[in-house]
Design a protein around this motif. Structure first.
Motif, mmCIF file in Angstrom:
data_model
loop_
_atom_site.group_PDB
_atom_site.id
_atom_site.type_symbol
_atom_site.label_atom_id
_atom_site.label_comp_id
_atom_site.label_asym_id
_atom_site.label_seq_id
_atom_site.Cartn_x
_atom_site.Cartn_y
_atom_site.Cartn_z
ATOM 1 N N LYS A 224 -0.575 12.199 -45.263
ATOM 2 C CA LYS A 224 0.302 12.599 -46.519
ATOM 3 C C LYS A 224 1.650 11.658 -45.967
ATOM 4 N N GLY A 225 1.991 10.659 -46.886
ATOM 5 C CA GLY A 225 3.269 10.023 -46.491
ATOM 6 C C GLY A 225 4.241 10.418 -47.458
ATOM 7 N N CYS A 226 4.389 9.944 -48.592
ATOM 8 C CA CYS A 226 5.333 10.170 -49.655
ATOM 9 C C CYS A 226 5.045 11.243 -50.851
ATOM 10 N N ALA B 268 -0.554 5.653 -47.526
ATOM 11 C CA ALA B 268 -1.154 6.369 -46.362
ATOM 12 C C ALA B 268 -2.317 7.134 -46.733
ATOM 13 N N CYS B 269 -2.331 7.684 -47.935
ATOM 14 C CA CYS B 269 -3.479 8.485 -48.269
ATOM 15 C C CYS B 269 -4.659 7.680 -49.073
ATOM 16 N N THR B 270 -4.675 6.474 -48.857
ATOM 17 C CA THR B 270 -5.785 5.887 -49.527
ATOM 18 C C THR B 270 -7.177 6.069 -49.060
ATOM 19 N N CYS C 79 -0.213 4.466 -40.786
ATOM 20 C CA CYS C 79 -0.836 4.026 -41.953
ATOM 21 C C CYS C 79 -2.026 3.334 -41.891
ATOM 22 N N THR C 80 -2.504 3.139 -40.596
ATOM 23 C CA THR C 80 -3.938 2.355 -40.413
ATOM 24 C C THR C 80 -4.857 2.942 -41.260
ATOM 25 N N ASN D 48 0.338 -0.677 -49.707
ATOM 26 C CA ASN D 48 0.134 0.020 -48.235
ATOM 27 C C ASN D 48 1.186 -0.512 -47.654
ATOM 28 N N LEU D 49 2.056 0.557 -47.294
ATOM 29 C CA LEU D 49 3.261 0.350 -46.442
ATOM 30 C C LEU D 49 3.053 0.437 -45.157
#
Length: 179
Positions: A47-49, A56-58, A112-113, A160-161
């Protein structure tokens, strides 16, 4: 029963996650990311943004890369979902992209990996299927595989950041797998 005590509206759904079926009763407001992390214990997707802007949730849904923080789980009844935990198949093998990320040090903090890896798998499939990107040559034949050079990779992975700036390693890892 008062409205305060009423159960949240929901439905029973079945998802195939990393090859295994799961039947769950899901609140209609619950997003796939929370279901994966909290109900199934698959904490790879992060859970990023919470707005679908960082990647991050891809995860892969039906082979397509999607932001799981934006997907209502109830809409995915019957879907095939692959998380970073499922990229290596039965868990015995690592996916070629995972090995390339390790070899190229394509991560720093690693947050993010998982999203980067799932996005990369989806991106490779999109290019192989001939889906153009913003930088694809307009003269390229439609429906044919798209050649993935550095500008094409960077454009396709731009959703993807990485806050640590591991982009050079990520692009190099993708180039290794493409070769």
């Amino acid at each position: 029963m008062t409205s305060e005590n009423a159960p949240a509206p929901g439905s029973e759904i079945t998802l195939r996650v990393n090859g295994k079926p799961h039947t769950l009763y899901v609140d209609h407001r619950r997003v796939l990311l929370d279901l994966l992390r909290e109900d199934l214990g698959l904490t790879g997707a992060k859970k990023g943004c919470d707005h679908g802007q960082c990647g991050a949730c891809t995860v892969l849904v039906g082979g397509r890369r999607l932001n799981s923080c934006l997907l209502l789980a109830v809409t995915l009844d019957g879907a095939e979902v692959t998380t970073v935990e499922g990229l290596g198949g039965d868990g015995e093998e690592t996916h070629p992209l995972q090995r390339a990320f390790l070899e190229r040090d394509a991560f720093q903090c690693g947050y993010c990996t998982p999203g980067q890896l799932c996005s990369a798998v989806g991106m490779l499939a999109e290019a192989a299927d001939g889906h153009p990107s913003h930088v694809t040559d307009p003269a390229a034949p439609s429906g044919r595989p798209v050649a993935l050079d550095r500008p094409e990779i960077r454009e396709r992975m731009s959703g993807n950041l990485c806050r640590c700036g591991a982009y050079p390693g990520i692009v190099a890892a993708l180039e290794d797998v493409i070769e």
